[in-house]
Design a protein around this motif. Structure first.
Motif, PDB file in Angstrom:
ATOM      1  N   ARG A  67       0.831  -1.212   0.000  1.00 28.50           N
ATOM      2  CA  ARG A  67       0.000   0.000   0.000  1.00 28.50           C
ATOM      3  C   ARG A  67       0.861   1.255   0.000  1.00 28.50           C
ATOM      4  O   ARG A  67       0.532   2.245  -0.672  1.00 28.50           O
ATOM      5  CB  ARG A  67      -0.934  -0.017   1.208  1.00 28.50           C
ATOM      6  CG  ARG A  67      -1.667   1.295   1.440  1.00 28.50           C
ATOM      7  CD  ARG A  67      -2.842   1.119   2.346  1.00 28.50           C
ATOM      8  NE  ARG A  67      -3.922   0.400   1.675  1.00 28.50           N
ATOM      9  CZ  ARG A  67      -5.052   0.054   2.253  1.00 28.50           C
ATOM     10  NH1 ARG A  67      -5.277   0.358   3.526  1.00 28.50           N
ATOM     11  NH2 ARG A  67      -5.988  -0.586   1.587  1.00 28.50           N
ATOM     12  N   SER A  83       0.931   4.105  -2.957  1.00 29.69           N
ATOM     13  CA  SER A  83       0.690   5.531  -2.738  1.00 29.69           C
ATOM     14  C   SER A  83       1.789   6.375  -3.364  1.00 29.69           C
ATOM     15  O   SER A  83       1.509   7.456  -3.908  1.00 29.69           O
ATOM     16  CB  SER A  83       0.596   5.821  -1.237  1.00 29.69           C
ATOM     17  OG  SER A  83       1.869   5.731  -0.621  1.00 29.69           O
ATOM     18  N   ASP A 109       1.065  -7.526  -6.869  1.00 29.31           N
ATOM     19  CA  ASP A 109       0.390  -7.112  -5.635  1.00 29.31           C
ATOM     20  C   ASP A 109       0.321  -5.592  -5.529  1.00 29.31           C
ATOM     21  O   ASP A 109      -0.697  -5.030  -5.110  1.00 29.31           O
ATOM     22  CB  ASP A 109       1.145  -7.681  -4.424  1.00 29.31           C
ATOM     23  CG  ASP A 109       1.003  -9.194  -4.326  1.00 29.31           C
ATOM     24  OD1 ASP A 109       0.094  -9.747  -4.977  1.00 29.31           O
ATOM     25  OD2 ASP A 109       1.818  -9.813  -3.623  1.00 29.31           O
ATOM     26  N   HIS A 153      -2.348  -4.347  -7.991  1.00 28.54           N
ATOM     27  CA  HIS A 153      -3.692  -4.645  -7.485  1.00 28.54           C
ATOM     28  C   HIS A 153      -4.059  -3.707  -6.334  1.00 28.54           C
ATOM     29  O   HIS A 153      -5.179  -3.168  -6.271  1.00 28.54           O
ATOM     30  CB  HIS A 153      -3.759  -6.102  -7.026  1.00 28.54           C
ATOM     31  CG  HIS A 153      -5.095  -6.512  -6.504  1.00 28.54           C
ATOM     32  ND1 HIS A 153      -5.413  -6.447  -5.159  1.00 28.54           N
ATOM     33  CD2 HIS A 153      -6.211  -6.965  -7.130  1.00 28.54           C
ATOM     34  CE1 HIS A 153      -6.657  -6.854  -4.991  1.00 28.54           C
ATOM     35  NE2 HIS A 153      -7.160  -7.178  -6.171  1.00 28.54           N
ATOM     36  N   THR A 154      -3.115  -3.493  -5.416  1.00 29.21           N
ATOM     37  CA  THR A 154      -3.367  -2.585  -4.295  1.00 29.21           C
ATOM     38  C   THR A 154      -3.587  -1.162  -4.780  1.00 29.21           C
ATOM     39  O   THR A 154      -4.457  -0.438  -4.277  1.00 29.21           O
ATOM     40  CB  THR A 154      -2.198  -2.628  -3.308  1.00 29.21           C
ATOM     41  OG1 THR A 154      -1.980  -3.980  -2.876  1.00 29.21           O
ATOM     42  CG2 THR A 154      -2.475  -1.762  -2.093  1.00 29.21           C
ATOM     43  N   LEU A 158      -4.742  -0.122  -7.727  1.00 24.52           N
ATOM     44  CA  LEU A 158      -6.053   0.018  -8.367  1.00 24.52           C
ATOM     45  C   LEU A 158      -7.176   0.050  -7.330  1.00 24.52           C
ATOM     46  O   LEU A 158      -8.130   0.832  -7.456  1.00 24.52           O
ATOM     47  CB  LEU A 158      -6.267  -1.117  -9.362  1.00 24.52           C
ATOM     48  CG  LEU A 158      -5.320  -1.134 -10.571  1.00 24.52           C
ATOM     49  CD1 LEU A 158      -5.593  -2.366 -11.437  1.00 24.52           C
ATOM     50  CD2 LEU A 158      -5.479   0.144 -11.394  1.00 24.52           C
ATOM     51  N   THR A 159      -7.048  -0.789  -6.306  1.00 19.06           N
ATOM     52  CA  THR A 159      -8.064  -0.790  -5.250  1.00 19.06           C
ATOM     53  C   THR A 159      -8.079   0.532  -4.501  1.00 19.06           C
ATOM     54  O   THR A 159      -9.151   1.108  -4.231  1.00 19.06           O
ATOM     55  CB  THR A 159      -7.800  -1.953  -4.281  1.00 19.06           C
ATOM     56  OG1 THR A 159      -7.786  -3.185  -5.001  1.00 19.06           O
ATOM     57  CG2 THR A 159      -8.874  -2.006  -3.207  1.00 19.06           C
ATOM     58  N   ASP A 160      -6.897   1.030  -4.147  1.00 15.17           N
ATOM     59  CA  ASP A 160      -6.827   2.291  -3.395  1.00 15.17           C
ATOM     60  C   ASP A 160      -7.311   3.471  -4.233  1.00 15.17           C
ATOM     61  O   ASP A 160      -7.912   4.411  -3.695  1.00 15.17           O
ATOM     62  CB  ASP A 160      -5.390   2.540  -2.928  1.00 15.17           C
ATOM     63  CG  ASP A 160      -4.981   1.597  -1.803  1.00 15.17           C
ATOM     64  OD1 ASP A 160      -5.869   0.899  -1.279  1.00 15.17           O
ATOM     65  OD2 ASP A 160      -3.787   1.557  -1.469  1.00 15.17           O
ATOM     66  N   ARG A 219      -9.673   3.434  -6.471  1.00 19.50           N
ATOM     67  CA  ARG A 219     -11.143   3.412  -6.427  1.00 19.50           C
ATOM     68  C   ARG A 219     -11.662   3.916  -5.083  1.00 19.50           C
ATOM     69  O   ARG A 219     -12.639   4.665  -5.025  1.00 19.50           O
ATOM     70  CB  ARG A 219     -11.651   1.997  -6.701  1.00 19.50           C
ATOM     71  CG  ARG A 219     -11.469   1.546  -8.134  1.00 19.50           C
ATOM     72  CD  ARG A 219     -12.304   0.306  -8.408  1.00 19.50           C
ATOM     73  NE  ARG A 219     -11.896  -0.809  -7.570  1.00 19.50           N
ATOM     74  CZ  ARG A 219     -11.002  -1.731  -7.928  1.00 19.50           C
ATOM     75  NH1 ARG A 219     -10.416  -1.652  -9.115  1.00 19.50           N
ATOM     76  NH2 ARG A 219     -10.699  -2.722  -7.118  1.00 19.50           N
ATOM     77  N   VAL A 220     -10.998   3.498  -4.012  1.00 26.49           N
ATOM     78  CA  VAL A 220     -11.447   3.916  -2.677  1.00 26.49           C
ATOM     79  C   VAL A 220     -11.230   5.412  -2.478  1.00 26.49           C
ATOM     80  O   VAL A 220     -12.102   6.130  -1.969  1.00 26.49           O
ATOM     81  CB  VAL A 220     -10.701   3.100  -1.600  1.00 26.49           C
ATOM     82  CG1 VAL A 220     -11.000   3.649  -0.211  1.00 26.49           C
ATOM     83  CG2 VAL A 220     -11.088   1.632  -1.675  1.00 26.49           C
ATOM     84  N   THR A 231     -13.705   7.910  -4.006  1.00 25.01           N
ATOM     85  CA  THR A 231     -15.043   7.966  -3.426  1.00 25.01           C
ATOM     86  C   THR A 231     -15.085   8.878  -2.208  1.00 25.01           C
ATOM     87  O   THR A 231     -16.146   9.044  -1.606  1.00 25.01           O
ATOM     88  CB  THR A 231     -15.518   6.556  -3.020  1.00 25.01           C
ATOM     89  OG1 THR A 231     -14.616   6.006  -2.037  1.00 25.01           O
ATOM     90  CG2 THR A 231     -15.573   5.637  -4.222  1.00 25.01           C
TER      91      THR A 231
END
Length: 342
Positions: free
Chosen positions: A143, A147, A216, A219-220, A222-224, A226-227, A230
């Protein structure tokens, strides 16, 4: 003849001495070595500053002499914009990660990262300090790395958007015939970017130990992303701080130039910085020092500034943003290392 058993004494085996435990290093030795390592890391930034000052003493002396004769009120405004640059960097760092970071320590880490950024090229020093800070806050490596990647991606995109806004808002300031690089330079830049991305892709696909961590991280990331998008507060911190960064840097240059009598407007100086940093910002120099400076002087001269004042403005800008904060930033870096924040 007696039938009693003979009183024979079976000789006992001699007791084998227990092996003495091998002397293990005492905890005091480990603590002493840890303290020595930490003190070495704490003093290393100050040592690097001393070496750099000796190697680049002439630029420091000339810039300080010019700033001594400048308007102090404009220089005070430039110092204020310099401090706001650290705040903008902290906002972008917070906006690039979902986890809540302590504001005071985050700002201090960015002051320290600014010092490290002027020692190593391509923002490696700043990213290393920030990565260490994030891991110290308990953030996983994937993560934290994601960042940093998001931070590095958003800043040039935001700077390009700011450049487009300035080009639309001030079309009369553009001298494209003088400022646009030739075809050879553009091909070299495109080739360097393609080579960099191609080498990274080839390295990840061929070296198996790097494949899983890279996947990894992606993937992290792309997930972050999106989060983060929002959350309005994170969007404002990430994109607003990234857009404010070149404006604050340009404001420092403009106020230093005004203190020296630079005959350009604030919009011209901002546009000159945007064009210069976009043209040669990919060159891996420590803190952008060198290529960006030369391109900035050339661009301000193209806008109508005298060569001497333009060069003095850039030298004063570097003294105010690099050399003046370098010692306080190194002290902050040493304190953060000593207190195990980094």
């Amino acid at each position: 003849m007696s039938l009693l058993p003979l009183d024979t004494t079976v000789p006992r085996a001699l007791p084998t001495p227990a092996p003495s435990p091998s002397p293990s290093p005492s905890p005091s030795r480990f603590s002493a070595a840890a303290r020595l390592t930490r003190w070495t890391l704490s003093l290393l930034p100050l040592l690097l500053i001393g070496v750099w000052a000796v190697l680049d003493w002439r630029a420091v002396r000339d810039g300080a002499a010019r700033l001594a004769s400048a308007d102090p009120w404009w220089l005070l405004a430039a110092a204020l914009f310099t401090c706001l640059g650290w705040v903008a960097a902290a906002c972008v760092r917070q906006g690039a990660i979902p986890d809540r970071l302590p504001p005071g320590l985050l700002l201090a880490s960015q002051v320290a990262a600014g010092t490290a950024n002027h020692v190593l090229p391509a923002s490696i020093g700043a990213h290393a300090v920030t990565l260490r800070f994030l891991q110290g806050r308990g953030i996983p490596l994937a993560r934290a790395t994601a960042s940093l990647a998001l931070y590095s991606l958003v800043k040039p995109i935001a700077k390009t958007l700011v450049l487009l806004v300035f080009m639309v808002a001030f079309p009369e300031l553009l001298h494209l015939g003088e400022l646009v690089p030739d075809v050879r330079t553009m091909l070299l830049v495109a080739g360097a970017v393609t080579l960099g991305f191609g080498s990274a892709t080839l390295l990840v696909t061929t070296v198996r130990p790097l494949r899983r961590p890279a996947l990894d991280c992606v993937h992290t990331a792309l997930t972050d992303v999106r989060v983060l998008h929002t959350r309005p507060a994170r969007i404002l911190a990430l994109w607003g701080g990234s857009a404010a960064t070149p404006l604050l840097q340009g404001s420092v240059i403009a106020t230093v130039g005004f203190s020296l009598g630079l005959p350009l407007s604030w919009a011209q100086v901002i546009l000159a910085l945007l064009l210069a940093s976009t043209a040669v910002g990919a060159v891996p120099a420590p803190g952008g020092i060198g290529p960006v400076d030369a391109a900035l002087v050339f661009t301000m001269v193209a806008f109508g500034a005298p060569v001497g004042i333009a060069a003095a403005t850039v030298i004063g800008y570097r003294v105010l943003t690099v050399w003046v904060p370098l010692l306080p930033g190194a002290l902050v870096l040493s304190i953060l290392v000593q207190r195990k924040v980094l």
